[in-house]
Design a protein around this motif. Structure first.
Motif, PDB file in Angstrom:
ATOM      1  N   ILE A 265       0.838  -1.208   0.000  1.00  0.00           N
ATOM      2  CA  ILE A 265       0.000   0.000   0.000  1.00  0.00           C
ATOM      3  C   ILE A 265       0.867   1.250   0.000  1.00  0.00           C
ATOM      4  CG2 ILE A 265      -1.661   1.328   1.380  1.00  0.00           C
ATOM      5  CD1 ILE A 265      -2.773  -1.421   2.328  1.00  0.00           C
ATOM      6  N   LEU A 266       1.925   1.238   0.822  1.00  0.00           N
ATOM      7  CA  LEU A 266       2.807   2.401   0.904  1.00  0.00           C
ATOM      8  C   LEU A 266       3.550   2.639  -0.406  1.00  0.00           C
ATOM      9  CD1 LEU A 266       4.235   1.982   4.516  1.00  0.00           C
ATOM     10  CD2 LEU A 266       2.717   3.791   3.698  1.00  0.00           C
ATOM     11  N   GLU A 267       3.851   1.567  -1.134  1.00  0.00           N
ATOM     12  CA  GLU A 267       4.492   1.733  -2.444  1.00  0.00           C
ATOM     13  C   GLU A 267       3.610   2.550  -3.377  1.00  0.00           C
ATOM     14  OE1 GLU A 267       5.393  -2.102  -3.970  1.00  0.00           O
ATOM     15  OE2 GLU A 267       7.204  -2.349  -2.761  1.00  0.00           O
ATOM     16  N   VAL A 268       2.297   2.282  -3.314  1.00  0.00           N
ATOM     17  CA  VAL A 268       1.355   3.046  -4.152  1.00  0.00           C
ATOM     18  C   VAL A 268       1.244   4.488  -3.661  1.00  0.00           C
ATOM     19  CG1 VAL A 268      -1.039   3.210  -4.928  1.00  0.00           C
ATOM     20  CG2 VAL A 268       0.054   0.977  -4.748  1.00  0.00           C
ATOM     21  N   LEU A 269       1.072   4.661  -2.345  1.00  0.00           N
ATOM     22  CA  LEU A 269       0.883   6.002  -1.778  1.00  0.00           C
ATOM     23  C   LEU A 269       2.104   6.878  -1.975  1.00  0.00           C
ATOM     24  CD1 LEU A 269      -0.937   5.136   1.574  1.00  0.00           C
ATOM     25  CD2 LEU A 269      -1.963   5.925  -0.550  1.00  0.00           C
ATOM     26  N   ASN A 270       3.286   6.284  -1.965  1.00  0.00           N
ATOM     27  CA  ASN A 270       4.521   7.061  -2.069  1.00  0.00           C
ATOM     28  C   ASN A 270       4.985   7.270  -3.501  1.00  0.00           C
ATOM     29  OD1 ASN A 270       4.682   7.271   0.721  1.00  0.00           O
ATOM     30  ND2 ASN A 270       5.883   5.398   0.945  1.00  0.00           N
ATOM     31  N   THR A 271       4.297   6.659  -4.465  1.00  0.00           N
ATOM     32  CA  THR A 271       4.675   6.818  -5.872  1.00  0.00           C
ATOM     33  C   THR A 271       4.242   8.199  -6.378  1.00  0.00           C
ATOM     34  OG1 THR A 271       4.479   4.451  -6.294  1.00  0.00           O
ATOM     35  CG2 THR A 271       4.389   5.907  -8.209  1.00  0.00           C
ATOM     36  N   LYS A 272       5.173   8.913  -6.954  1.00  0.00           N
ATOM     37  CA  LYS A 272       4.877  10.235  -7.503  1.00  0.00           C
ATOM     38  C   LYS A 272       4.320  10.086  -8.924  1.00  0.00           C
ATOM     39  CE  LYS A 272       6.524  12.258  -3.853  1.00  0.00           C
ATOM     40  NZ  LYS A 272       5.618  12.911  -2.886  1.00  0.00           N
ATOM     41  N   SER A 273       3.264  10.811  -9.217  1.00  0.00           N
ATOM     42  CA  SER A 273       2.654  10.742 -10.544  1.00  0.00           C
ATOM     43  C   SER A 273       3.573  11.362 -11.591  1.00  0.00           C
ATOM     44  CB  SER A 273       1.313  11.483 -10.546  1.00  0.00           C
ATOM     45  OG  SER A 273       0.770  11.487 -11.851  1.00  0.00           O
ATOM     46  N   ARG A 274       3.695  10.674 -12.717  1.00  0.00           N
ATOM     47  CA  ARG A 274       4.493  11.216 -13.824  1.00  0.00           C
ATOM     48  C   ARG A 274       3.667  12.167 -14.683  1.00  0.00           C
ATOM     49  NH1 ARG A 274       7.854   5.906 -16.038  1.00  0.00           N
ATOM     50  NH2 ARG A 274       8.805   5.328 -14.042  1.00  0.00           N
ATOM     51  N   ILE A 275       2.355  12.132 -14.493  1.00  0.00           N
ATOM     52  CA  ILE A 275       1.469  13.007 -15.261  1.00  0.00           C
ATOM     53  C   ILE A 275       1.255  14.295 -14.462  1.00  0.00           C
ATOM     54  CG2 ILE A 275      -0.754  13.193 -16.422  1.00  0.00           C
ATOM     55  CD1 ILE A 275       0.995  10.947 -17.500  1.00  0.00           C
ATOM     56  N   THR A 276       1.802  15.369 -14.943  1.00  0.00           N
ATOM     57  CA  THR A 276       1.684  16.650 -14.236  1.00  0.00           C
ATOM     58  C   THR A 276       0.761  17.589 -15.015  1.00  0.00           C
ATOM     59  OG1 THR A 276       3.684  17.456 -15.350  1.00  0.00           O
ATOM     60  CG2 THR A 276       3.952  16.461 -13.172  1.00  0.00           C
ATOM     61  N   ASP A 277       0.000  18.388 -14.292  1.00  0.00           N
ATOM     62  CA  ASP A 277      -0.953  19.313 -14.905  1.00  0.00           C
ATOM     63  C   ASP A 277      -0.250  20.439 -15.650  1.00  0.00           C
ATOM     64  OD1 ASP A 277      -3.258  18.078 -14.271  1.00  0.00           O
ATOM     65  OD2 ASP A 277      -3.974  19.568 -12.834  1.00  0.00           O
ATOM     66  N   GLY A 278      -0.860  20.826 -16.785  1.00  0.00           N
ATOM     67  CA  GLY A 278      -0.471  22.065 -17.438  1.00  0.00           C
ATOM     68  C   GLY A 278      -1.293  23.210 -16.861  1.00  0.00           C
ATOM     69  N   ASN A 279      -1.328  24.315 -17.586  1.00  0.00           N
ATOM     70  CA  ASN A 279      -2.039  25.494 -17.096  1.00  0.00           C
ATOM     71  C   ASN A 279      -3.249  25.872 -17.944  1.00  0.00           C
ATOM     72  OD1 ASN A 279      -0.102  25.967 -14.994  1.00  0.00           O
ATOM     73  ND2 ASN A 279       1.297  26.758 -16.562  1.00  0.00           N
ATOM     74  N   GLU A 280      -3.358  25.277 -19.128  1.00  0.00           N
ATOM     75  CA  GLU A 280      -4.400  25.696 -20.066  1.00  0.00           C
ATOM     76  C   GLU A 280      -5.734  24.991 -19.770  1.00  0.00           C
ATOM     77  OE1 GLU A 280      -4.055  28.027 -22.271  1.00  0.00           O
ATOM     78  OE2 GLU A 280      -1.917  28.331 -21.954  1.00  0.00           O
ATOM     79  N   VAL A 281      -6.813  25.724 -19.955  1.00  0.00           N
ATOM     80  CA  VAL A 281      -8.148  25.140 -19.838  1.00  0.00           C
ATOM     81  C   VAL A 281      -8.944  25.294 -21.131  1.00  0.00           C
ATOM     82  CG1 VAL A 281      -8.284  25.415 -17.346  1.00  0.00           C
ATOM     83  CG2 VAL A 281      -9.057  27.277 -18.819  1.00  0.00           C
ATOM     84  N   HIS A 282      -8.452  26.120 -22.040  1.00  0.00           N
ATOM     85  CA  HIS A 282      -9.141  26.350 -23.317  1.00  0.00           C
ATOM     86  C   HIS A 282      -8.216  25.975 -24.469  1.00  0.00           C
ATOM     87  CE1 HIS A 282     -12.320  28.403 -21.183  1.00  0.00           C
ATOM     88  NE2 HIS A 282     -11.438  29.215 -20.628  1.00  0.00           N
ATOM     89  N   GLY A 283      -8.775  25.281 -25.459  1.00  0.00           N
ATOM     90  CA  GLY A 283      -8.038  24.990 -26.674  1.00  0.00           C
ATOM     91  C   GLY A 283      -8.306  26.050 -27.724  1.00  0.00           C
ATOM     92  N   ASN A 284      -7.904  25.756 -28.956  1.00  0.00           N
ATOM     93  CA  ASN A 284      -8.165  26.669 -30.071  1.00  0.00           C
ATOM     94  C   ASN A 284      -9.577  26.424 -30.591  1.00  0.00           C
ATOM     95  OD1 ASN A 284      -5.511  27.624 -29.905  1.00  0.00           O
ATOM     96  ND2 ASN A 284      -4.767  25.973 -31.234  1.00  0.00           N
ATOM     97  N   ALA A 285     -10.392  27.467 -30.563  1.00  0.00           N
ATOM     98  CA  ALA A 285     -11.796  27.333 -30.974  1.00  0.00           C
ATOM     99  C   ALA A 285     -11.920  26.814 -32.403  1.00  0.00           C
ATOM    100  CB  ALA A 285     -12.505  28.683 -30.830  1.00  0.00           C
TER     101      ALA A 285
END
Length: 305
Positions: free
Chosen positions: A84-104
């Motif tokens: 369980i601790l292996e899962v909890l301590n694993t850092k996500s490789r997927i990090t958020d960007g800053n954009e919420v809107h694409g090109n219309a």
């Protein structure tokens, strides 16, 4: 650890049982002798003391027997806790960007530019130099043998993984630049194995509502009808308030698939991804569903494995 624990248990468990039984027998044996030799006035007192002593002795032995169980439970708990601790301590490789809107101008467009992907524990690429564009309203199908990488390919769109090389674009913007929430709001995803939750038909279908927009009962009914699920939902006790058990175990495979498809449709996304989501449907239902999709979601980009 398990072998050691079982060896200890193999000795201690019968040993404790033997001591427990022997002690009880000894207490009554000695007590019987004392009662026999005692005066009449003292017999009741000695008998009462014997019963009390026997109960206390049993409690002590039971405490040791429960302590004995720790030798079995503790090693197993340690192994489980480590996992369980292996899962909890694993850092996500997927990090958020800053954009919420694409090109219309590119709304609903999915584009792969020279995309390659390799799993972290693999020595070679699963996907190599993939390029294609799925425009708004188009249907793109991926056909191939089991293990050829179809699911891996479409999983790069909602960023379940990040491409090793190249770019995956949604609405003209690299998926890595979006916040995950903003990216997922654009996508309706139906996995190979449909997942339903304990609740009702309505709560399962409306589960995929976007933030700030709740899925109304009208949206639910429309999605269920498009997914060709109205036929069996109408027969269920309570209709849209019919109970769904955890994992959808009270439904057939085809029924679960259709409700999962309805959930994806109810949020009205601009991109629909179906990962072998029609495999449990008969040909007539499959054909009717695809035809309804073309009508009800003609503006949505549909990507199908």
């Amino acid at each position: 650890n398990n072998l050691t624990a079982n060896r200890v248990m193999a000795i201690m468990s019968p040993g404790m049982t033997f001591i427990n039984s022997g002690l009880t027998l000894a207490v009554y044996w000695i007590g019987a002798g004392l009662i026999e030799r005692a005066a009449s006035a003292e017999k009741l007192t000695i008998f009462s003391n014997m019963v009390v002593f026997s109960n206390y002795a049993m409690q002590v032995i039971m405490a040791f027997m429960l302590l004995n169980m720790i030798f079995i439970l503790l090693p197993r708990a340690q192994v489980s806790a480590k996992r369980i601790l292996e899962v909890l301590n694993t850092k996500s490789r997927i990090t958020d960007g800053n954009e919420v809107h694409g090109n219309a101008a590119d709304s609903g467009c999915v584009e792969f530019r020279n995309v390659s992907f390799r799993y972290p524990d693999s020595t070679k690429d699963m996907l190599e130099d993939i390029s294609f564009t799925a425009k708004k309203g188009e249907t793109v199908a991926f056909i191939g043998a089991t293990g050829s990488g179809k699911t891996t390919l479409i999983n790069l769109i909602p960023r379940f993984y990040d491409a090793t090389q190249g770019e995956v674009l949604v609405d003209g913007l690299d998926v890595k630049k979006y916040t995950q929430e903003a990216l997922h709001e654009r996508i309706g995803y139906v996995s190979q194995k449909p997942v339903l939750f304990s609740g009702t038909v309505a709560s399962n279908v409306s589960y995929g509502g976007n933030e700030g927009r709740t899925v109304s009962i009208g949206d639910v009914k429309k999605a269920v009808d498009t997914a060709q699920a109205e036929e069996f939902v109408g027969r269920m006790d309570g209709n849209y308030e019919a109970v769904i058990s955890q994992g959808g175990t009270n439904l057939s495979g085809g029924q679960k698939q259709r409700l999962a498809i309805a959930r994806a449709l109810a949020k009205n996304p601009e991109i629909l991804i179906f990962d072998d989501a029609f495999s449990a449907l008969d040909y007539r239902t499959d054909r009717a569903l695809r035809k309804a999709l073309d009508t009800a979601k003609k503006d949505a980009t549909k990507i199908i494995v």
